[in-house]
Scaffold this motif. Structure first.
Motif, mmCIF file in Angstrom:
data_model
loop_
_atom_site.group_PDB
_atom_site.id
_atom_site.type_symbol
_atom_site.label_atom_id
_atom_site.label_comp_id
_atom_site.label_asym_id
_atom_site.label_seq_id
_atom_site.Cartn_x
_atom_site.Cartn_y
_atom_site.Cartn_z
ATOM 1 N N ASP A 122 29.158 45.904 22.217
ATOM 2 C CA ASP A 122 28.382 45.219 21.561
ATOM 3 C C ASP A 122 28.081 43.654 21.664
ATOM 4 O O ASP A 122 27.496 43.035 21.028
ATOM 5 N N GLN A 123 28.501 43.394 23.131
ATOM 6 C CA GLN A 123 28.377 41.802 23.376
ATOM 7 C C GLN A 123 28.354 41.634 24.779
ATOM 8 O O GLN A 123 28.505 42.582 25.680
ATOM 9 N N PRO A 124 27.953 40.660 25.523
ATOM 10 C CA PRO A 124 27.902 40.549 26.737
ATOM 11 C C PRO A 124 29.378 40.174 27.478
ATOM 12 O O PRO A 124 30.276 39.931 26.413
ATOM 13 N N PHE A 125 29.731 40.954 28.533
ATOM 14 C CA PHE A 125 30.872 41.246 29.122
ATOM 15 C C PHE A 125 30.983 40.475 30.563
ATOM 16 O O PHE A 125 29.948 40.478 31.083
ATOM 17 N N ALA A 126 32.232 40.200 31.263
ATOM 18 C CA ALA A 126 32.489 39.695 32.418
ATOM 19 C C ALA A 126 32.540 40.933 33.144
ATOM 20 O O ALA A 126 32.964 42.037 32.880
ATOM 21 N N GLU A 127 31.832 40.853 34.434
ATOM 22 C CA GLU A 127 32.140 41.821 35.481
ATOM 23 C C GLU A 127 33.406 41.494 35.974
ATOM 24 O O GLU A 127 34.160 40.461 35.826
ATOM 25 N N PRO A 128 34.146 42.513 36.857
ATOM 26 C CA PRO A 128 35.245 42.359 37.484
ATOM 27 C C PRO A 128 35.789 41.143 38.233
ATOM 28 O O PRO A 128 34.791 40.746 38.972
ATOM 29 N N GLY A 129 36.869 40.685 38.057
ATOM 30 C CA GLY A 129 37.186 39.310 38.947
ATOM 31 C C GLY A 129 38.742 39.704 39.096
ATOM 32 O O GLY A 129 39.514 40.266 38.225
ATOM 33 N N LEU A 130 39.281 39.130 40.200
ATOM 34 C CA LEU A 130 40.707 38.944 40.512
ATOM 35 C C LEU A 130 40.899 37.722 41.106
ATOM 36 O O LEU A 130 40.432 37.381 42.144
ATOM 37 N N PHE A 131 42.172 37.083 40.701
ATOM 38 C CA PHE A 131 42.524 35.705 41.052
ATOM 39 C C PHE A 131 44.095 35.894 41.323
ATOM 40 O O PHE A 131 44.795 36.320 40.630
ATOM 41 N N ALA A 132 44.436 35.381 42.581
ATOM 42 C CA ALA A 132 45.979 35.285 42.951
ATOM 43 C C ALA A 132 46.097 33.661 42.991
ATOM 44 O O ALA A 132 45.449 33.177 43.762
ATOM 45 N N ILE A 133 46.969 33.500 42.032
ATOM 46 C CA ILE A 133 47.215 31.911 41.787
ATOM 47 C C ILE A 133 48.834 31.397 42.075
ATOM 48 O O ILE A 133 49.609 32.263 41.611
ATOM 49 N N ARG A 134 48.709 30.432 42.949
ATOM 50 C CA ARG A 134 50.222 30.024 43.452
ATOM 51 C C ARG A 134 50.920 29.260 42.300
ATOM 52 O O ARG A 134 50.048 28.854 41.432
ATOM 53 N N PRO A 135 52.113 29.229 42.578
ATOM 54 C CA PRO A 135 52.788 28.164 41.425
ATOM 55 C C PRO A 135 52.423 26.951 41.214
ATOM 56 O O PRO A 135 52.182 26.541 39.928
#
Length: 175
Positions: A122-135
């Motif tokens: 029922d609303q706009p949505f994000a398509e897939p994403g993946l993030f690997a973030i360092r400390p």
């Protein structure tokens, strides 16, 4: 349409979302200690069966990611009820955030889609994403897709992060 994408090596923007378990999570900030990375997986929402399978694979690899010092968080634009159902049906134990707003999706450089029908969502949505973030908050790995069918293999991501951490492999794509 937002065409601004995050750059490898940049600092992940501060995005705070509520979690199904209660409280909040800061995307890009690992909660365990100063040596932990955070893997942020953006999924489309409860309406997506491909997302459900991807989250199941993530659940199966959770302890292996943990052994490599990587904390997992998944997030979508779903409201609490859909996100809670996703957690319960998938028996997910890692934090799952919800109510990711379109402005936050844009800040992450995600592609945003409108539902095809009210039966989808029922609303706009994000398509897939993946993030690997360092400390230190720097983005080591970015994968953003405009369709549910294109996602990185989680076993490869795990092996890649392991290699990066063991060998001091630099952030790529910064030229």
């Amino acid at each position: 349409m937002n065409t601004d994408k995050l750059a490898p090596g940049s600092i992940f923007p501060e995005v705070i979302v509520p979690t199904v378990a209660g409280g909040q999570v800061i995307l890009g900030k690992a909660g365990s200690d100063n040596d932990h990375w955070q893997l942020v997986v953006v999924y489309r929402g409860k309406h997506c069966p491909i997302c459900a399978r991807y989250l199941t694979t993530l659940k199966e690899l959770e302890s292996e990611f943990g052994a490599q010092g990587v904390d997992i968080v998944a997030v979508s634009g779903d409201g609490i009820e859909k996100a809670k159902t996703q957690v319960e049906e998938g028996e997910l134990s890692f934090p799952v955030g919800y109510d990711l707003q379109p402005s936050q999706m844009e800040a992450l450089g995600l592609y945003i889609s409108d539902p095809r029908s009210p039966q989808e969502t029922d609303q706009p949505f994000a398509e897939p994403g993946l993030f690997a973030i360092r400390p230190d908050g720097q983005i080591q790995i970015i994968d953003i897709s405009n369709a549910p069918f294109a996602r990185p293999d989680l076993n490869s991501i795990l092996k890649g992060i392991t290699f990066i951490r063991e060998k001091g492999y630099p952030i790529r794509g910064t030229h």
